[in-house]
Design a protein around this motif. Structure first.
Motif, PDB file in Angstrom:
ATOM      1  N   ALA A 349       0.817  -1.608   0.290  1.00  0.00           N
ATOM      2  CA  ALA A 349       0.024  -0.172   0.403  1.00  0.00           C
ATOM      3  C   ALA A 349       0.733   1.519  -0.100  1.00  0.00           C
ATOM      4  O   ALA A 349       0.533   2.204   0.761  1.00  0.00           O
ATOM      5  N   LEU A 350       1.353   1.551  -1.139  1.00  0.00           N
ATOM      6  CA  LEU A 350       2.436   2.403  -1.527  1.00  0.00           C
ATOM      7  C   LEU A 350       2.059   3.528  -2.783  1.00  0.00           C
ATOM      8  O   LEU A 350       1.893   2.248  -3.402  1.00  0.00           O
ATOM      9  N   ARG A 351       2.393   4.966  -2.750  1.00  0.00           N
ATOM     10  CA  ARG A 351       1.674   5.192  -4.126  1.00  0.00           C
ATOM     11  C   ARG A 351       3.522   4.609  -5.020  1.00  0.00           C
ATOM     12  O   ARG A 351       4.407   4.549  -4.767  1.00  0.00           O
ATOM     13  N   PHE A 352       3.115   4.143  -6.098  1.00  0.00           N
ATOM     14  CA  PHE A 352       4.039   3.880  -7.217  1.00  0.00           C
ATOM     15  C   PHE A 352       4.847   4.464  -8.261  1.00  0.00           C
ATOM     16  O   PHE A 352       3.586   5.077  -8.847  1.00  0.00           O
ATOM     17  N   HIS A 353       5.683   4.751  -9.003  1.00  0.00           N
ATOM     18  CA  HIS A 353       5.792   4.849  -9.603  1.00  0.00           C
ATOM     19  C   HIS A 353       6.845   4.430 -11.173  1.00  0.00           C
ATOM     20  O   HIS A 353       7.392   3.018 -10.383  1.00  0.00           O
ATOM     21  N   LEU A 354       5.672   3.961 -11.653  1.00  0.00           N
ATOM     22  CA  LEU A 354       6.062   3.299 -12.464  1.00  0.00           C
ATOM     23  C   LEU A 354       6.721   3.130 -14.095  1.00  0.00           C
ATOM     24  O   LEU A 354       6.424   4.526 -14.597  1.00  0.00           O
ATOM     25  N   LYS A 355       7.569   2.365 -14.897  1.00  0.00           N
ATOM     26  CA  LYS A 355       8.249   2.651 -16.498  1.00  0.00           C
ATOM     27  C   LYS A 355       7.007   2.455 -16.722  1.00  0.00           C
ATOM     28  O   LYS A 355       6.487   0.839 -16.881  1.00  0.00           O
ATOM     29  N   ALA A 356       6.884   3.285 -17.852  1.00  0.00           N
ATOM     30  CA  ALA A 356       5.284   2.626 -19.003  1.00  0.00           C
ATOM     31  C   ALA A 356       5.722   3.638 -19.480  1.00  0.00           C
ATOM     32  O   ALA A 356       6.910   3.740 -20.281  1.00  0.00           O
ATOM     33  N   ARG A 357       4.767   2.596 -20.892  1.00  0.00           N
ATOM     34  CA  ARG A 357       4.903   3.064 -22.320  1.00  0.00           C
ATOM     35  C   ARG A 357       3.520   3.635 -22.553  1.00  0.00           C
ATOM     36  O   ARG A 357       2.230   3.299 -22.206  1.00  0.00           O
ATOM     37  N   VAL A 358       3.556   4.969 -23.341  1.00  0.00           N
ATOM     38  CA  VAL A 358       2.299   5.643 -24.610  1.00  0.00           C
ATOM     39  C   VAL A 358       2.188   4.960 -25.098  1.00  0.00           C
ATOM     40  O   VAL A 358       2.875   5.303 -26.069  1.00  0.00           O
ATOM     41  N   GLU A 359       0.882   4.575 -25.911  1.00  0.00           N
ATOM     42  CA  GLU A 359       0.604   4.016 -27.229  1.00  0.00           C
ATOM     43  C   GLU A 359      -0.328   4.663 -27.743  1.00  0.00           C
ATOM     44  O   GLU A 359      -1.634   4.711 -27.281  1.00  0.00           O
ATOM     45  N   LEU A 360      -0.427   4.540 -29.093  1.00  0.00           N
ATOM     46  CA  LEU A 360      -2.219   4.593 -29.457  1.00  0.00           C
ATOM     47  C   LEU A 360      -1.952   3.797 -30.440  1.00  0.00           C
ATOM     48  O   LEU A 360      -1.294   3.266 -31.208  1.00  0.00           O
ATOM     49  N   ALA A 361      -3.505   3.216 -30.183  1.00  0.00           N
ATOM     50  CA  ALA A 361      -3.417   1.649 -31.173  1.00  0.00           C
ATOM     51  C   ALA A 361      -5.078   2.813 -30.904  1.00  0.00           C
ATOM     52  O   ALA A 361      -5.552   2.884 -29.925  1.00  0.00           O
ATOM     53  N   ASP A 362      -5.445   1.828 -32.887  1.00  0.00           N
ATOM     54  CA  ASP A 362      -6.877   2.659 -32.561  1.00  0.00           C
ATOM     55  C   ASP A 362      -7.380   4.037 -32.505  1.00  0.00           C
ATOM     56  O   ASP A 362      -8.185   3.784 -32.386  1.00  0.00           O
ATOM     57  N   GLY A 363      -6.377   4.812 -33.041  1.00  0.00           N
ATOM     58  CA  GLY A 363      -7.437   5.899 -32.311  1.00  0.00           C
ATOM     59  C   GLY A 363      -7.874   6.164 -31.029  1.00  0.00           C
ATOM     60  O   GLY A 363      -7.261   7.693 -30.252  1.00  0.00           O
ATOM     61  N   VAL A 364      -6.826   5.335 -30.177  1.00  0.00           N
ATOM     62  CA  VAL A 364      -7.035   5.998 -28.424  1.00  0.00           C
ATOM     63  C   VAL A 364      -5.733   5.429 -27.526  1.00  0.00           C
ATOM     64  O   VAL A 364      -5.028   4.968 -28.384  1.00  0.00           O
ATOM     65  N   VAL A 365      -5.479   6.711 -26.810  1.00  0.00           N
ATOM     66  CA  VAL A 365      -3.852   6.936 -26.220  1.00  0.00           C
ATOM     67  C   VAL A 365      -3.963   5.460 -25.110  1.00  0.00           C
ATOM     68  O   VAL A 365      -5.298   6.372 -24.029  1.00  0.00           O
ATOM     69  N   ARG A 366      -3.280   5.306 -24.702  1.00  0.00           N
ATOM     70  CA  ARG A 366      -3.801   4.189 -23.569  1.00  0.00           C
ATOM     71  C   ARG A 366      -1.966   4.188 -22.729  1.00  0.00           C
ATOM     72  O   ARG A 366      -0.833   4.382 -23.700  1.00  0.00           O
ATOM     73  N   ALA A 367      -1.802   4.411 -21.643  1.00  0.00           N
ATOM     74  CA  ALA A 367      -0.661   3.158 -20.953  1.00  0.00           C
ATOM     75  C   ALA A 367       0.045   2.560 -20.099  1.00  0.00           C
ATOM     76  O   ALA A 367      -1.132   1.636 -19.824  1.00  0.00           O
ATOM     77  N   ARG A 368       0.345   1.900 -20.513  1.00  0.00           N
ATOM     78  CA  ARG A 368       1.388   0.006 -19.924  1.00  0.00           C
ATOM     79  C   ARG A 368       2.541   0.438 -19.211  1.00  0.00           C
ATOM     80  O   ARG A 368       2.931   0.863 -19.446  1.00  0.00           O
ATOM     81  N   VAL A 369       2.490  -0.239 -18.132  1.00  0.00           N
ATOM     82  CA  VAL A 369       2.987  -0.703 -17.466  1.00  0.00           C
ATOM     83  C   VAL A 369       3.857  -1.588 -18.322  1.00  0.00           C
ATOM     84  O   VAL A 369       3.310  -2.382 -18.335  1.00  0.00           O
TER      85      VAL A 369
END
Length: 421
Positions: A349-369
């Protein structure tokens, strides 16, 4: 302060200590990349006079349309840089882009929309016929149409980038009020660290990756690196290097290593020994929980970052960079919110800072851990183009849940590429 503090408490303590720097007046060349400390009010209209948007012929429509087929004698000419002139009669004036409109004329027809009926001995048009209708005001840039005198064109807290320089130069502004760049020193502790990439490693030694990484990130954050040193685990060596950092004019000192609770983690005691005020030591985050923050006796801010690469990266990105922003007068950073690309859950139960990749697929932007969240791993930082931050209270996330997303650095825009599904 003893015990771990929350992210919110840590940030409040940092911002309380990071008062904006004094205001300085710099030329536009010197101010580029700095942050405005005062609003800029236009002292002139832009454009400063009515002018032509096209190469063509200036006419008087006088509130009515000029139909195709209308013929005009060419009574004069006006080129960029000519002084004000006044047209008499209903004739046309040859005019070039940016030239001041002759008084009494209110419209411009491009050269592509006229037929030249007669020319003089020098080849200049002397009589023209319109091949298209001309409406009042066509192709004329009006005085003040871009910027009106007395309007606020730039507000305090805005970086002076190339666009700002263009506007300021157009208005004849030669100096602006700004705050200087913060000066940062980086100290890497550990007798196991090797800086020379050409030297073979002995047993137990590792390459110093935190030093070059933090130096690059300090520059990307808009600060000036004034010192970078690697020191042993001897407190005397550390304090000597800290003295050199202060002598170099550092406003902020970043160190890596020797801030956890082990027998060789000497930094907290060394700082207390020179009168530093430790404001917190441990934050309820992952990675980077042993983060230390202090104010040195000389007023400098000190961030003791853990030695693991991801922990050091988080300490700089989400805590030290908050101070760098405040020093220059930038407002506190706000996250973007994006849907999560795939389910994810945590075990603490901590605040997590995660290495991530933001991707655009099918016209939608999503963030991936990304895989490889362990704090010692550096390879995932290459694949990462963002950070995902999740609150302490929420333990599991479903695909599509909205999460906080930050760029790699506070002064950088979020960049991403389209991916195939």
């Amino acid at each position: 302060m003893s015990g771990a503090v929350s992210h919110e408490e840590a940030l409040a303590l940092i911002l309380h200590e990071a008062a904006p720097f004094a205001v300085e007046h710099r030329s536009l060349a010197e101010a580029t990349g700095l942050v405005l400390a005062e609003d800029v009010v236009a002292g002139a209209d832009l454009p400063p006079f009515d002018n032509s948007a096209m190469d063509g012929f200036a006419l008087v429509a006088d509130g009515g349309s000029l139909p195709a087929g209308t013929e005009f004698e060419v009574a004069g000419s006006q080129v960029a840089g000519d002084e004000a002139s006044h047209a008499r009669g209903a004739g046309a004036w040859e005019i070039m882009t940016g030239a001041r409109m002759p008084g009494g004329l209110d419209s411009v027809v491009p050269v592509e929309r006229v037929e030249v009926l007669a020319r003089d001995g020098d080849g200049r048009a002397r009589r023209i016929r319109l091949t298209a209708d001309v409406q009042p005001g066509d192709n004329v840039r009006l005085r003040g149409q871009d910027v009106e005198r007395g309007t606020t064109v730039l507000t305090a807290g805005r970086p002076v980038d190339a666009a700002a320089v263009m506007v300021l130069a157009s208005l004849g502004v030669d100096q602006v009020a700004v705050r200087r760049r913060p000066r940062v020193a980086v100290l890497n502790t550990g007798r196991e660290l090797v800086d020379d990439p050409r030297r073979s490693l002995s047993s137990g030694e590792i390459r110093n990756s935190n030093g070059p990484f933090l130096a690059a990130r300090v520059d990307a954050a808009g600060a000036e690196l004034v010192l970078r040193e690697t020191v042993t685990d001897e407190p005397a060596d550390f304090l000597a290097a800290l003295g050199r950092a202060r002598a170099a004019g550092a406003d902020v000192v970043l160190s890596t290593g020797a801030v956890s609770m082990g027998r060789h983690d000497f930094v907290p005691d060394a700082l207390r020994g020179i009168g530093a005020d430790i404001r917190f030591h441990k934050v309820d985050i992952r990675p980077g929980r042993p983060l230390l923050f202090a104010r040195l006796a000389g007023g400098q801010l000190y961030f003791g970052l853990p030695g693991n690469p991801a922990s050091a990266a988080v300490g700089l990105r989400f805590f030290a960079e908050a101070a760098l922003r405040a020093f220059t007068g930038l407002a506190p950073e706000r996250p973007l919110w994006m849907p999560l690309a795939a389910p994810w859950q945590k075990r603490a139960a901590l605040r997590f800072h995660l290495k991530a990749r933001v991707e655009l697929a099918d016209g939608v932007v999503r963030a991936r851990v990304l895989h490889g969240q362990e704090s010692f791993k550096v390879q995932p930082l290459i694949d990462a183009n963002a950070w995902i931050v999740v609150p302490a209270a929420t333990m599991a996330f479903a695909a599509g849940d909205m999460v906080e997303v930050y760029a790699p650095g506070h002064a950088e825009g979020l960049k991403f590429e389209e991916v195939a599904r």
